[in-house]
Design a protein around this motif. Structure first.
Motif, mmCIF file in Angstrom:
data_model
loop_
_atom_site.group_PDB
_atom_site.id
_atom_site.type_symbol
_atom_site.label_atom_id
_atom_site.label_comp_id
_atom_site.label_asym_id
_atom_site.label_seq_id
_atom_site.Cartn_x
_atom_site.Cartn_y
_atom_site.Cartn_z
ATOM 1 N N GLN A 8 0.818 -1.212 0.000
ATOM 2 C CA GLN A 8 0.000 0.000 0.000
ATOM 3 C C GLN A 8 0.852 1.262 0.000
ATOM 4 O OE1 GLN A 8 -3.291 0.079 2.775
ATOM 5 N NE2 GLN A 8 -3.463 -2.147 2.791
ATOM 6 N N ARG A 10 3.187 2.052 2.148
ATOM 7 C CA ARG A 10 3.535 2.524 3.487
ATOM 8 C C ARG A 10 5.012 2.243 3.775
ATOM 9 N NH1 ARG A 10 -1.377 -0.732 6.302
ATOM 10 N NH2 ARG A 10 -0.464 -2.289 4.864
ATOM 11 N N GLY A 236 1.600 10.029 9.996
ATOM 12 C CA GLY A 236 1.426 8.703 10.548
ATOM 13 C C GLY A 236 1.354 8.666 12.063
ATOM 14 N N CYS A 262 -4.704 2.290 9.886
ATOM 15 C CA CYS A 262 -3.882 1.318 9.156
ATOM 16 C C CYS A 262 -3.217 1.936 7.927
ATOM 17 C CB CYS A 262 -4.744 0.127 8.717
ATOM 18 S SG CYS A 262 -5.535 -0.785 10.049
ATOM 19 N N GLY A 263 -3.913 2.857 7.277
ATOM 20 C CA GLY A 263 -3.414 3.417 6.023
ATOM 21 C C GLY A 263 -2.104 4.156 6.152
ATOM 22 N N SER A 264 -1.746 4.565 7.385
ATOM 23 C CA SER A 264 -0.477 5.260 7.585
ATOM 24 C C SER A 264 0.446 4.511 8.540
ATOM 25 C CB SER A 264 -0.731 6.675 8.129
ATOM 26 O OG SER A 264 -1.430 6.630 9.368
ATOM 27 N N CYS A 265 0.139 3.252 8.825
ATOM 28 C CA CYS A 265 0.939 2.476 9.787
ATOM 29 C C CYS A 265 2.309 2.158 9.198
ATOM 30 C CB CYS A 265 0.216 1.196 10.167
ATOM 31 S SG CYS A 265 1.176 0.150 11.301
ATOM 32 N N SER A 266 3.340 2.499 9.943
ATOM 33 C CA SER A 266 4.714 2.285 9.476
ATOM 34 C C SER A 266 5.503 1.416 10.453
ATOM 35 C CB SER A 266 5.418 3.638 9.318
ATOM 36 O OG SER A 266 5.427 4.348 10.558
ATOM 37 N N CYS A 279 2.172 -6.569 11.936
ATOM 38 C CA CYS A 279 0.926 -6.001 12.446
ATOM 39 C C CYS A 279 0.756 -6.441 13.893
ATOM 40 C CB CYS A 279 -0.265 -6.474 11.605
ATOM 41 S SG CYS A 279 -1.870 -5.802 12.135
ATOM 42 N N GLN A 318 -4.235 -4.698 7.296
ATOM 43 C CA GLN A 318 -5.156 -3.604 7.618
ATOM 44 C C GLN A 318 -6.275 -4.139 8.527
ATOM 45 O OE1 GLN A 318 -6.472 -2.249 3.687
ATOM 46 N NE2 GLN A 318 -8.164 -3.723 3.763
ATOM 47 N N GLU A 321 -8.921 -1.715 10.081
ATOM 48 C CA GLU A 321 -9.878 -1.213 9.096
ATOM 49 C C GLU A 321 -10.880 -2.302 8.721
ATOM 50 O OE1 GLU A 321 -7.811 0.553 5.837
ATOM 51 O OE2 GLU A 321 -7.053 2.228 7.046
ATOM 52 N N ASP A 322 -10.422 -3.538 8.612
ATOM 53 C CA ASP A 322 -11.335 -4.646 8.323
ATOM 54 C C ASP A 322 -12.333 -4.824 9.466
ATOM 55 O OD1 ASP A 322 -10.029 -5.109 5.943
ATOM 56 O OD2 ASP A 322 -8.790 -6.744 6.729
#
Length: 349
Positions: A8, A10, A236, A262-266, A279, A318, A321-322
């Motif tokens: 994604q 990231r 993030g 999740c979209g910005s998880c690093s 994760c 993610q 988000e799920d």
């Protein structure tokens, strides 16, 4: 420097390193007494990564874009000579920040040495100032006063960045005491971060009904102390930051359940026995200890680098988000129980 990016896009920026699988608490949402009684078999010393091995992983990760390291557990202060590891990690080129998360009981005796070694900041997990609730949430393993002395020692040590308190908020358990906790740390420079109760691991009996949404907490707090939103410190950042309008300091909200990030998880996580997880809610990891101890590599870091790159670049995690999408459809509990997740004490928070 090659910056590793996942599917994604990231980047890999943060590595959380568990240095100890043991803990001196038995928090019911992490290590309940019934599941981890006296005599439970934790890792032996030889099974954990040694400091040389941890430094090697951190050095290779820094070459892939990691700038921040956080030492976790279990309880990391149970690991002997931890300041020595900190001193080694802060010297790695590219590492700008080395932090620690602790329950605080042992911090009074170690804070000064950790600061002198170069630790940037420390976060203390503290869920209540009510002695009875604190005892319940720590499994009756410690005195609240010891944690508060640890907080005081951290403040006195003079860490370059702020001392933080992490509070996991559960409805009907400790949410009513949040104002007292905030009041205690107002005007002290200590930043309290309120964390939505998450379904980490498999043993805490999590239900969405136990979650107090950050938006609800914010409304409650605003009725007593007006707050002003602050801009993120960096891209993030997981906490949404606010300051008291009267100048009393700063607080934060971590909303993994109701507002997933999740979209910005690093962040990647390394267990104390060398398993790499991409994760917090992972179901399996990748064995770096085997790579580190393979005589065929003979100290060559290329094999380790290749494993790190492949794991991160194939990452598509993610989970939060799920789960949030499943909640809209009334299936959040099903998503939570779908897979056997790694326990939080094993890989840190």
């Amino acid at each position: 420097m090659e910056v590793a990016r996942d599917l994604q896009g990231r980047p890999l920026r943060d590595l959380r390193i568990s240095v100890m699988d043991r803990c001196n608490f038995r928090c019911p949402y992490c290590m309940p007494e019934a599941a981890y009684p006296e005599g439970f078999r934790f890792l032996k010393t030889a099974e954990r990564l040694d400091f040389d091995e941890i430094e090697r992983v951190a050095r290779v990760a820094a070459g892939l874009g990691v700038t921040k390291l956080r030492l976790t557990g279990g309880e990391p202060l149970l690991r002997p000579n931890l300041p020595d590891l900190v001193a080694r990690l802060v010297r790695i080129p590219g590492i700008r920040d080395v932090a620690l998360t602790t329950n605080g009981v042992l911090l009074e005796r170690h804070a000064a040495a950790l600061c002198e070694a170069g630790l940037s900041r420390v976060t203390i997990s503290l869920d209540s100032l009510d002695p009875a609730i604190f005892a319940r949430l720590s499994g009756g393993r410690a005195e609240l006063s010891a944690v508060l002395r640890g907080v005081g020692a951290a403040c006195h040590a003079g860490f370059p960045d702020a001392v933080k308190i992490n509070t996991v908020v559960q409805r009907g358990v400790n949410d009513a005491g949040v104002p007292d906790l905030l009041d205690h740390f107002r005007n002290t420079g200590v930043i309290v971060r309120l964390i939505e109760y998450m379904d980490v691991g498999n043993r805490n009996g999590w239900s969405h009904d136990d979650v107090v949404p950050s938006s609800e907490l914010l409304r409650r707090i605003q009725t007593r102390w007006p707050l002003e939103a602050l801009d993120p410190s960096y891209r993030g950042e997981v906490a949404r930051r606010y300051r008291y309008a009267d100048g009393g300091g700063e607080i934060g909200f971590i909303s993994s359940v109701t507002a997933p990030f999740c979209g910005s998880c690093s962040r990647a996580r390394l267990s104390s026995d060398g398993q790499l997880y991409t994760c917090l809610f992972a179901t399996k990891g990748t064995d770096l200890r085997a790579v580190l101890r393979d005589d065929r590599n003979n100290g060559d870091e290329q094999a380790l680098r290749q494993v790190l790159v492949e794991n991160w670049c194939n990452r598509a995690d993610q989970y939060s988000e799920d789960r949030a999408q499943a909640f809209i459809g009334g299936e959040a509990a099903l998503v939570s129980r779908k897979n056997e997740k790694i326990e939080m004490h094993y890989i840190g928070g």
